[in-house]
Design an enzyme around this catalytic site. Structure first.
Site, PDB file in Angstrom:
ATOM      1  N   GLU A  33      49.251  32.000  46.391  1.00  0.00           N
ATOM      2  CA  GLU A  33      49.187  32.538  45.032  1.00  0.00           C
ATOM      3  C   GLU A  33      49.096  31.391  44.054  1.00  0.00           C
ATOM      4  OE1 GLU A  33      48.957  35.752  43.397  1.00  0.00           O
ATOM      5  OE2 GLU A  33      48.569  34.237  41.882  1.00  0.00           O
ATOM      6  N   GLY A  40      51.009  39.401  41.205  1.00  0.00           N
ATOM      7  CA  GLY A  40      49.647  39.684  40.761  1.00  0.00           C
ATOM      8  C   GLY A  40      49.545  40.256  39.353  1.00  0.00           C
ATOM      9  N   GLY A 115      43.627  29.208  46.496  1.00  0.00           N
ATOM     10  CA  GLY A 115      43.109  29.070  47.849  1.00  0.00           C
ATOM     11  C   GLY A 115      41.603  29.224  47.924  1.00  0.00           C
ATOM     12  N   ALA A 177      38.076  54.476  25.873  1.00  0.00           N
ATOM     13  CA  ALA A 177      39.141  55.496  25.955  1.00  0.00           C
ATOM     14  C   ALA A 177      39.489  55.761  27.414  1.00  0.00           C
ATOM     15  CB  ALA A 177      38.698  56.781  25.272  1.00  0.00           C
ATOM     16  N   GLY A 178      39.670  54.671  28.180  1.00  0.00           N
ATOM     17  CA  GLY A 178      40.115  54.794  29.571  1.00  0.00           C
ATOM     18  C   GLY A 178      41.621  54.617  29.625  1.00  0.00           C
ATOM     19  N   GLU A 199      34.765  55.143  21.957  1.00  0.00           N
ATOM     20  CA  GLU A 199      34.404  55.391  23.364  1.00  0.00           C
ATOM     21  C   GLU A 199      32.907  55.670  23.486  1.00  0.00           C
ATOM     22  OE1 GLU A 199      35.685  55.492  26.610  1.00  0.00           O
ATOM     23  OE2 GLU A 199      33.699  56.271  27.113  1.00  0.00           O
ATOM     24  N   VAL A 233      29.474  50.222  21.318  1.00  0.00           N
ATOM     25  CA  VAL A 233      29.842  49.038  20.529  1.00  0.00           C
ATOM     26  C   VAL A 233      28.741  47.984  20.682  1.00  0.00           C
ATOM     27  CG1 VAL A 233      31.483  47.121  20.377  1.00  0.00           C
ATOM     28  CG2 VAL A 233      32.310  49.469  20.602  1.00  0.00           C
ATOM     29  N   HIS A 441      66.003  75.213  39.730  1.00  0.00           N
ATOM     30  CA  HIS A 441      65.907  75.617  38.323  1.00  0.00           C
ATOM     31  C   HIS A 441      67.047  75.003  37.541  1.00  0.00           C
ATOM     32  CE1 HIS A 441      65.206  78.093  34.811  1.00  0.00           C
ATOM     33  NE2 HIS A 441      66.508  78.340  34.784  1.00  0.00           N
TER      34      HIS A 441
HETATM   35  P1  FAD Z   1      46.037  41.725  41.685  1.00  0.00           P
HETATM   36  O1  FAD Z   1      47.268  42.463  41.309  1.00  0.00           O
HETATM   37  O2  FAD Z   1      45.015  41.487  40.675  1.00  0.00           O
HETATM   38  O3  FAD Z   1      46.510  40.373  42.361  1.00  0.00           O
HETATM   39  C1  FAD Z   1      45.637  39.399  42.759  1.00  0.00           C
HETATM   40  C2  FAD Z   1      46.357  38.070  42.760  1.00  0.00           C
HETATM   41  O4  FAD Z   1      45.554  37.114  43.435  1.00  0.00           O
HETATM   42  C3  FAD Z   1      46.612  37.474  41.375  1.00  0.00           C
HETATM   43  O5  FAD Z   1      47.971  37.180  41.207  1.00  0.00           O
HETATM   44  C4  FAD Z   1      45.778  36.196  41.333  1.00  0.00           C
HETATM   45  O6  FAD Z   1      46.402  35.149  40.627  1.00  0.00           O
HETATM   46  C5  FAD Z   1      45.687  35.866  42.810  1.00  0.00           C
HETATM   47  N1  FAD Z   1      44.507  35.079  43.167  1.00  0.00           N
HETATM   48  C6  FAD Z   1      43.216  35.332  42.865  1.00  0.00           C
HETATM   49  N2  FAD Z   1      42.412  34.410  43.415  1.00  0.00           N
HETATM   50  C7  FAD Z   1      43.233  33.557  44.083  1.00  0.00           C
HETATM   51  C8  FAD Z   1      43.003  32.382  44.851  1.00  0.00           C
HETATM   52  N3  FAD Z   1      41.785  31.946  45.085  1.00  0.00           N
HETATM   53  N4  FAD Z   1      44.075  31.743  45.345  1.00  0.00           N
HETATM   54  C9  FAD Z   1      45.336  32.188  45.119  1.00  0.00           C
HETATM   55  N5  FAD Z   1      45.606  33.299  44.419  1.00  0.00           N
HETATM   56  C10 FAD Z   1      44.572  33.968  43.917  1.00  0.00           C
HETATM   57  N6  FAD Z   1      47.601  50.333  38.445  1.00  0.00           N
HETATM   58  C11 FAD Z   1      48.413  51.353  38.756  1.00  0.00           C
HETATM   59  O7  FAD Z   1      48.339  51.867  39.883  1.00  0.00           O
HETATM   60  N7  FAD Z   1      49.345  51.811  37.860  1.00  0.00           N
HETATM   61  C12 FAD Z   1      49.469  51.309  36.634  1.00  0.00           C
HETATM   62  O8  FAD Z   1      50.309  51.753  35.856  1.00  0.00           O
HETATM   63  C13 FAD Z   1      48.611  50.245  36.261  1.00  0.00           C
HETATM   64  N8  FAD Z   1      48.705  49.700  35.039  1.00  0.00           N
HETATM   65  C14 FAD Z   1      47.886  48.655  34.711  1.00  0.00           C
HETATM   66  C15 FAD Z   1      47.979  48.136  33.432  1.00  0.00           C
HETATM   67  C16 FAD Z   1      47.163  47.087  33.064  1.00  0.00           C
HETATM   68  C17 FAD Z   1      47.273  46.524  31.671  1.00  0.00           C
HETATM   69  C18 FAD Z   1      46.250  46.542  34.004  1.00  0.00           C
HETATM   70  C19 FAD Z   1      45.373  45.375  33.633  1.00  0.00           C
HETATM   71  C20 FAD Z   1      46.145  47.063  35.275  1.00  0.00           C
HETATM   72  C21 FAD Z   1      46.957  48.135  35.646  1.00  0.00           C
HETATM   73  N9  FAD Z   1      46.876  48.717  36.893  1.00  0.00           N
HETATM   74  C22 FAD Z   1      47.680  49.767  37.218  1.00  0.00           C
HETATM   75  C23 FAD Z   1      45.948  48.224  37.921  1.00  0.00           C
HETATM   76  C24 FAD Z   1      46.694  47.327  38.925  1.00  0.00           C
HETATM   77  O9  FAD Z   1      47.300  46.267  38.235  1.00  0.00           O
HETATM   78  C25 FAD Z   1      45.728  46.792  39.973  1.00  0.00           C
HETATM   79  O10 FAD Z   1      45.040  47.864  40.586  1.00  0.00           O
HETATM   80  C26 FAD Z   1      46.494  46.028  41.050  1.00  0.00           C
HETATM   81  O11 FAD Z   1      47.211  44.957  40.493  1.00  0.00           O
HETATM   82  C27 FAD Z   1      45.534  45.494  42.115  1.00  0.00           C
HETATM   83  O12 FAD Z   1      46.249  44.797  43.070  1.00  0.00           O
HETATM   84  P2  FAD Z   1      45.587  43.625  43.926  1.00  0.00           P
HETATM   85  O13 FAD Z   1      46.646  43.188  44.865  1.00  0.00           O
HETATM   86  O14 FAD Z   1      44.297  44.074  44.473  1.00  0.00           O
HETATM   87  O15 FAD Z   1      45.244  42.459  42.898  1.00  0.00           O
HETATM   88  P1  NAI Z   2      38.521  52.386  32.504  1.00  0.00           P
HETATM   89  O1  NAI Z   2      37.396  52.329  33.438  1.00  0.00           O
HETATM   90  O2  NAI Z   2      39.685  53.282  32.778  1.00  0.00           O
HETATM   91  O3  NAI Z   2      37.995  52.807  31.056  1.00  0.00           O
HETATM   92  C1  NAI Z   2      36.989  52.092  30.389  1.00  0.00           C
HETATM   93  C2  NAI Z   2      36.439  52.966  29.283  1.00  0.00           C
HETATM   94  O4  NAI Z   2      35.608  52.166  28.453  1.00  0.00           O
HETATM   95  C3  NAI Z   2      35.587  54.118  29.796  1.00  0.00           C
HETATM   96  O5  NAI Z   2      35.998  55.279  29.163  1.00  0.00           O
HETATM   97  C4  NAI Z   2      34.176  53.711  29.430  1.00  0.00           C
HETATM   98  O6  NAI Z   2      33.320  54.803  29.211  1.00  0.00           O
HETATM   99  C5  NAI Z   2      34.445  52.920  28.154  1.00  0.00           C
HETATM  100  N1  NAI Z   2      33.377  51.972  27.780  1.00  0.00           N
HETATM  101  C6  NAI Z   2      32.668  51.154  28.603  1.00  0.00           C
HETATM  102  N2  NAI Z   2      31.789  50.421  27.876  1.00  0.00           N
HETATM  103  C7  NAI Z   2      31.961  50.771  26.578  1.00  0.00           C
HETATM  104  C8  NAI Z   2      31.343  50.362  25.343  1.00  0.00           C
HETATM  105  N3  NAI Z   2      30.393  49.452  25.327  1.00  0.00           N
HETATM  106  N4  NAI Z   2      31.751  50.926  24.197  1.00  0.00           N
HETATM  107  C9  NAI Z   2      32.735  51.871  24.211  1.00  0.00           C
HETATM  108  N5  NAI Z   2      33.344  52.295  25.348  1.00  0.00           N
HETATM  109  C10 NAI Z   2      32.970  51.760  26.509  1.00  0.00           C
HETATM  110  O7  NAI Z   2      38.986  50.860  32.331  1.00  0.00           O
HETATM  111  P2  NAI Z   2      40.296  50.235  31.710  1.00  0.00           P
HETATM  112  O8  NAI Z   2      41.002  51.192  30.824  1.00  0.00           O
HETATM  113  O9  NAI Z   2      39.857  48.924  31.164  1.00  0.00           O
HETATM  114  O10 NAI Z   2      41.194  50.014  32.990  1.00  0.00           O
HETATM  115  C11 NAI Z   2      40.755  49.145  34.051  1.00  0.00           C
HETATM  116  C12 NAI Z   2      41.373  49.535  35.354  1.00  0.00           C
HETATM  117  O11 NAI Z   2      42.769  49.325  35.345  1.00  0.00           O
HETATM  118  C13 NAI Z   2      41.121  50.974  35.666  1.00  0.00           C
HETATM  119  O12 NAI Z   2      40.301  51.027  36.806  1.00  0.00           O
HETATM  120  C14 NAI Z   2      42.440  51.558  35.962  1.00  0.00           C
HETATM  121  O13 NAI Z   2      42.443  52.195  37.200  1.00  0.00           O
HETATM  122  C15 NAI Z   2      43.415  50.398  35.983  1.00  0.00           C
HETATM  123  N6  NAI Z   2      44.592  50.798  35.210  1.00  0.00           N
HETATM  124  C16 NAI Z   2      45.373  51.795  35.696  1.00  0.00           C
HETATM  125  C17 NAI Z   2      46.440  52.257  34.985  1.00  0.00           C
HETATM  126  C18 NAI Z   2      47.227  53.379  35.513  1.00  0.00           C
HETATM  127  O14 NAI Z   2      47.072  53.705  36.680  1.00  0.00           O
HETATM  128  N7  NAI Z   2      48.093  53.983  34.728  1.00  0.00           N
HETATM  129  C19 NAI Z   2      46.814  51.683  33.698  1.00  0.00           C
HETATM  130  C20 NAI Z   2      45.898  50.667  33.258  1.00  0.00           C
HETATM  131  C21 NAI Z   2      44.854  50.238  34.018  1.00  0.00           C
END
Ligand code: FAD
Ligand code: NAI
Length: 462
Positions: A33, A40, A115, A177-178, A199, A233, A441
C-alpha cells in the site's frame, strides 16, 4: 528477496479482505500500500468519512426540524466545523488502525510503498523485489475528470476535496446527480449551503428504479437541494474563491451559467492501474480501462488476479470485499463465488435509498411476467412515530412462480432493510416466504413484509 505465496497490491476493501482471507487459509501473504494508512479509498476518502459527515449533519437536521415536535425545546445546536472534521478524522483513524491490527493478527506483512509488477511472480516496492506465487491487483479507482473542468481541490473539488473543505460554502454547484453528488450535496445542504445539482440525464441516480428516482428527487427538493436536469456541463471557470459553471440544456441547446463558491465534480470514477506496468506484462484491459478477468478473477497472465474497482462491475466496497474473499479461496485451491445478481446498492441520504436485483424498467425491457408489491411507510407505525414515513418498499416478483426478482426501498434504514431481501434472493425465495415470516412490531422491517404481502393477497395496513 522475500518470498510469499500471495502479494496483494492495494489495501482497500478488496485488497485487505483478500489478504486476510489468504492468510486465514494458510498462505504467506503480504499487502502493498502506497498511502500512509491502510483501507484504501473507502476508509480514507470514501465510504467512512462521507458516512461520518452524513451522520453528524443528519443529527443537526433532526434537531432543527423534528426535536421541537417531540417536545424537545431549546436552541438547536450550532455547527463547529473544525470539530466535525476532527470527528470525521477520528472515525477514519480508528477504522484504518483497525485494519493494521487485523494485518498484525493475521501475520500479513504490509509492504509500504507503491508496487509494480516487473514480471509475473515478482512485485517491486521501492528498490526491493519480492517473489509471490500469486499476485492480486486491487488498486481501486480514481476520480474521473470532465473535459473543460480542472479540479484544484479548493474551489473545484472532487469527493476528496469535498470531504475536507476549509469552510462551509454559501453556494455549491454539484455536477452529477449520482451517489457522491447526492450524498455530499445533502451534507452541505443540511449545513446551510445553497446546493444546485446539475445532471446530464433527465433523471437523478441513473439506472435506479423509476418510481424511486421520482420520489427521491421530490424528497431531496423538499430538503432544499435544487436540480437542473438534462444539462451538459461545458466548462468551469475558477478564481481563487469563486467559480462559474457553464452548461447547455440538452432539449434546446441553450447556454446557462451558475455561480458558486465551490463546485463538486461527481461524474463518476475510473479504474486506477497507473505505474503497475500492466502494458509491458501484456495484461488485457477493456476499452474502459478495467483489467479483464475471467469468472475466477484471473487475468490473462497466469498467476495474476484482479478484483474490486479496477475490474468490471459496480464500484462498491462490498462488491470488492466479496471478490477479495472469493479470489483468495480460488488461489487457495478452493471454490470462490460471487453472486453478481444479488449485490445491494445503498445511498446514505435521509431517507436512505436501497436496491437489489432488477428494476421494473429492466423487467419490462426483458419482457418478464412480473408483479409489484408496494407498501408505503405511511402505513408503518414506527416510521410515523419517528417522522420518517416518506417513502416505500417495492418488491418485484415473478408473476407465475412468486420468486423475488428485485427490491427497491426509499425510507428509514433502507440500507439495512434491504438485506433480508438479499438473503431471501440468495435462497431463491418467493415473496410469500417473506410474507409468512413473523416480523417484530413495531419495526421498519414490517414494511418489507407488507410489500411481500402486497405481492399476494394484499397488505394489512394499507
Ligand atoms: P480502493 O478502496 O480504491 O483501494 C485501492 C488502494 O490501492 C488505495 O489505497 C491505493 O492507494 C492503493 N494502490 C493503488 N495503486 C497502488 C500501487 N501501485 N501500489 C500500492 N498501492 C496502490 N462504496 C460503498 O460500497 N459504500 C459507500 O458508502 C461508498 N461511499 C463512497 C464515498 C466516496 C466519496 C467514494 C469516492 C467512494 C465510495 N464508495 C462507496 C466506493 C468505494 O470506496 C469503492 O468501491 C471501494 O473503495 C473499492 O475498493 P478497492 O479495494 O477496489 O479499491
Ligand atoms: P455516479 O456514476 O454514481 O454518478 C455520476 C453522475 O454524473 C451520473 O448521474 C451521470 O449521468 C452524471 N454526469 C456524467 N457526466 C456529466 C456531465 N458532463 N454533466 C452533468 N452530469 C454528468 O458517480 P459518482 O457519484 O461520482 O460515484 C462514483 C462511484 O462511487 C459510483 O460508482 C458509486 O458506486 C461509488 N459510490 C458509492 C456510494 C455508495 O454506495 N453509497 C457513495 C459514493 C460513491
Amino acid at each position: 528477496m522475500a518470498q510469499y505465496d500471495v502479494i496483494v497490491i492495494g489495501s482497500g476493501p478488496g485488497g485487505y479482505v483478500a489478504a486476510i482471507r489468504c492468510a486465514q487459509l494458510g498462505l504467506k501473504t503480504a499487502c502493498v500500500e502506497g498511502r500512509e494508512t491502510l483501507g484504501g479509498t473507502c476508509l480514507n476518502v470514501g465510504c467512512i468519512p462521507s458516512k461520518a459527515l452524513l451522520h453528524a449533519t443528519h443529527q443537526l437536521h433532526e434537531a432543527e426540524h423534528n426535536f421541537a415536535k417531540m417536545g424537545l425545546k431549546g436552541k438547536s445546536p450550532s455547527v463547529d466545523w473544525p470539530q466535525m472534521q476532527s470527528y470525521k478524522q477520528d472515525t477514519i483513524d480508528t477504522n484504518t488502525k483497525g485494519i493494521e491490527f487485523l494485518f498484525k493478527k493475521n501475520k500479513i506483512d504490509w509492504l509500504k510503498g507503491w508496487g509494480s509488477i516487473p514480471e509475473a511472480g515478482r512485485v517491486k516496492v521501492g528498490d526491493e523485489v519480492h517473489e509471490a506465487k500469486s499476485i492480486v491487483i486491487a488498486t481501486g479507482s480514481d476520480v474521473a475528470t470532465l473535459p473543460g473542468v480542472e479540479i484544484d481541490e479548493k474551489v473545484v473539488v472532487s469527493s476528496t476535496g469535498a470531504l475536507a473543505l476549509p469552510k462551509i460554502p454559501k453556494k455549491m454547484v454539484v455536477i452529477g446527480a449520482g451517489v457522491i453528488g447526492l450524498e455530499m450535496g445533502s451534507v452541505y445542504a443540511r449545513l446551510g449551503a445553497e446546493v444546485q445539482v446539475v445532471e446530464f440525464l433527465d433523471a437523478i441516480t441513473p439506472g435506479m428504479d423509476g418510481e424511486v428516482q421520482k420520489t427521491f428527487q421530490r424528497i431531496l427538493s423538499k430538503q432544499g437541494l435544487g436540480f437542473t436536469l438534462g444539462a451538459a456541463v461545458q466548462k468551469v471557470e475558477a478564481t481563487k474563491t469563486k467559480a462559474k459553471v457553464t452548461y447547455k440544456l440538452r432539449k434546446d441547446d441553450s447556454e446557462h451559467t451558475l455561480d458558486a463558491d465551490v463546485v463538486l465534480v461527481a461524474t463518476g470514477r475510473k479504474p486506477y492501474t497507473d505505474g503497475l506496468g500492466l502494458d509491458k506484462l501484456g495484461v488485457e484491459m477493456s476499452d474502459r480501462g478495467q483489467i479483464k478477468t475471467d469468472d475466477q478473477w484471473r487475468t490473462n497472465v497466469p498467476g495474476i488476479y484482479a478484483i474490486g474497482d479496477c475490474i468490471a462491475g459496480p464500484m462498491l466496497a462490498h462488491k470488492a470485499e466479496d471478490e477479495g474473499m472469493a479470489a483468495a479461496e480460488v488461489i487457495a485451491g478452493k471454490h470462490g463465488h460471487v453472486n453478481y445478481g444479488v449485490i445491494p446498492g445503498v445511498i446514505y441520504t435521509h431517507p436512505e435509498v436501497a436496491n437489489v436485483g432488477q428494476t421494473e424498467e429492466q423487467l419490462k425491457e426483458a419482457g418478464r411476467n412480473y408483479k409489484v408489491g408496494k407498501f408505503s411507510f405511511m402505513g408503518n407505525g414506527r416510521a410515523k412515530a419517528n417522522f420518517a414515513a416518506d417513502g416505500f418498499v417495492k418488491i418485484l416478483a415473478d408473476k407465475d412462480t412468486d420468486r423475488i426478482l428485485g427490491a427497491h426501498i426509499i425510507g428509514p434504514m433502507a440500507g439495512d432493510l434491504i438485506h433480508e431481501i438479499c438473503v431471501a434472493m440468495e435462497f431463491g425465495a418467493a415473496a410469500q416466504d417473506l410474507a409468512l415470516t413473523c416480523h417484530a412490531h413495531p419495526t421498519y422491517s414490517e414494511a418489507v413484509r407488507e410489500a411481500a404481502l402486497a405481492c399476494g393477497d394484499g397488505p394489512i395496513h394499507m
